[in-house]
Design an enzyme around this catalytic site. Structure first.
Site, PDB file in Angstrom:
ATOM      1  CB  ALA A 264     -11.240  -4.679  -6.211  1.00  0.00           C
TER       2      ALA A 264
ATOM      3  CG  ASP B 131      -2.095   0.880   1.129  1.00  0.00           C
ATOM      4  OD1 ASP B 131      -3.221   0.398   1.297  1.00  0.00           O
ATOM      5  OD2 ASP B 131      -1.921   2.094   0.857  1.00  0.00           O
ATOM      6  CG  ASN B 132       0.288   4.468  -2.819  1.00  0.00           C
ATOM      7  OD1 ASN B 132      -0.765   4.389  -2.192  1.00  0.00           O
ATOM      8  ND2 ASN B 132       0.345   4.985  -4.037  1.00  0.00           N
TER       9      ASN B 132
ATOM     10  CE1 TYR C  73     -12.589   3.736  -8.951  1.00  0.00           C
ATOM     11  CE2 TYR C  73     -14.968   3.854  -8.640  1.00  0.00           C
ATOM     12  CZ  TYR C  73     -13.741   3.317  -8.305  1.00  0.00           C
ATOM     13  OH  TYR C  73     -13.672   2.357  -7.330  1.00  0.00           O
TER      14      TYR C  73
END
Ligand code: UDP
Length: 323
Positions: free
Chosen positions: A118, A32-33, A150
């Site tokens: 996802a 995760d960033n 998106y």
């Protein structure tokens, strides 16, 4: 025990998926960033010897390659999320969502690893046939409205994932998440339920956008991560696109009333125009979004089990503890 790699594992859903898999005795590595993910979501896991946290962008191929090579299954949840953030940062949305998925799929191909990707109910866009079934047409708005970047970027992710499955037989599963809510979700990027709960707790006016007649179905995050795990173990899910959500529907105005009532708040409910709310002239919302959950029921015998009132109470308890 299996080794899972979760991208976006410090995010709201990723951190709950980490908890779920660790309980099932998996080893879990997350990448995760911390762009929207938060360390506090996984702070309780840091001393767990079966858990590993890597702070990195998934587009860093050296990191991604290494952790993909070591795992048995990839849960790819890292993405730009939240309608407000997407409108403010469309470049980041498009580049993160498409570039990130491309990097993961290339690494998964190199080591032939199973990958669950996802996606989102945004892909259905302004669909007019309810409930939304996985093979329905996608009705997204024009490219001049940045909100739709998106949906379009996630649709490309789906195409790419399915292409890896069809062309080279990579085990790919696509799951489309409908509105998902629960403890740890931040209201900072536009998500309506945590915003309403926080406003109600602070006795601040609850801001309903549009006329409040638009409705959504809010799935509980604990139910959702259970569904994701089940899909990861089912051969029938490979090469498929599968909705995850609930069909309990509520209008946003009634949601505001419900949250206010359950908190016992004195907040006033305010109606705010979309232009004022999103500072994006001509913002496009849609009136309904209801998933068909027949397919997931057939494949893994899953259905949601938490009522919206219980989910709202979980979120209220989370924010009460947080203050
Ligand atoms: N919304 C609202 N007040 C807020 C945030 C959102 O009335 O403070 C509305 C929003 O316009 C939309 C619905 O709530 O109609 C759900 O918004 P969210 O961003 O949570 O999810 P999505 O639009 O992706 O379904």
């Amino acid at each position: 025990m299996p080794q899972a790699l979760i991208t976006g594992g410090a995010g709201f859903i990723g951190s709950h998926l980490s908890d779920c898999l660790l309980k099932l005795d998996y080893n879990v590595t997350i990448i995760d960033n911390l762009s929207t993910g938060q360390f506090k979501n996984i702070a309780h896991l840091q001393d767990n010897p079966k858990f590993r946290f890597v702070i990195e962008d998934i587009r860093n191929v050296h990191t991604t390659d290494r952790y993909v090579s070591e795992c048995d299954v990839i849960f790819h949840l890292a993405a730009a999320v939240g309608v407000q953030k997407i409108i403010q940062e469309p470049i980041n949305t498009i580049e993160t969502n498409i570039g990130g998925t491309e990097a993961l799929l290339k690494a998964a191909r190199r080591y032939r690893k199973k990958i669950l990707i996802a996606s989102t109910s945004e892909v259905y866009g302004k669909g007019v046939k309810f409930p939304f079934e996985e093979d329905d047409d996608s009705l997204v708005g024009p490219t001049t409205k940045s909100r739709w970047s998106y949906a379009a970027s996630k649709a490309i992710d789906e195409f790419l994932g399915l292409a890896y499955y069809h062309e080279i037989g990579l085990p790919v599963v696509i799951f489309r998440l409908f509105n998902t809510v629960g403890p740890r979700q931040s209201g900072q990027y536009g998500m309506v339920v945590p915003r309403f709960v926080k406003w109600a707790l602070d006795n601040h006016p609850i801001q309903v956008y549009g006329d409040g007649e638009q409705s959504r179905c809010f799935g509980n995050v604990y139910d959702v991560v259970d569904a994701i795990h089940r899909l990861s173990t089912a051969d029938e899910a490979i090469g498929e696109v599968i909705n995850i959500g609930t069909n309990e529907e509520i209008s946003i105005f009634n949601l505001a009333k419900r949250v206010k009532e359950r908190v016992g708040s004195d907040s006033e409910i305010q109606i705010i125009s979309y232009d004022e709310a999103y500072k994006d002239p001509g913002y496009e919302d849609f009136m309904r979004r209801v998933p068909s959950i027949d397919k997931i029921g057939r494949i893994v015998d899953w259905k949601p089990s938490t009522a919206l009132n219980d989910t709202i109470d979980q979120i209220i308890a989370y924010y009460r503890k947080d203050d």
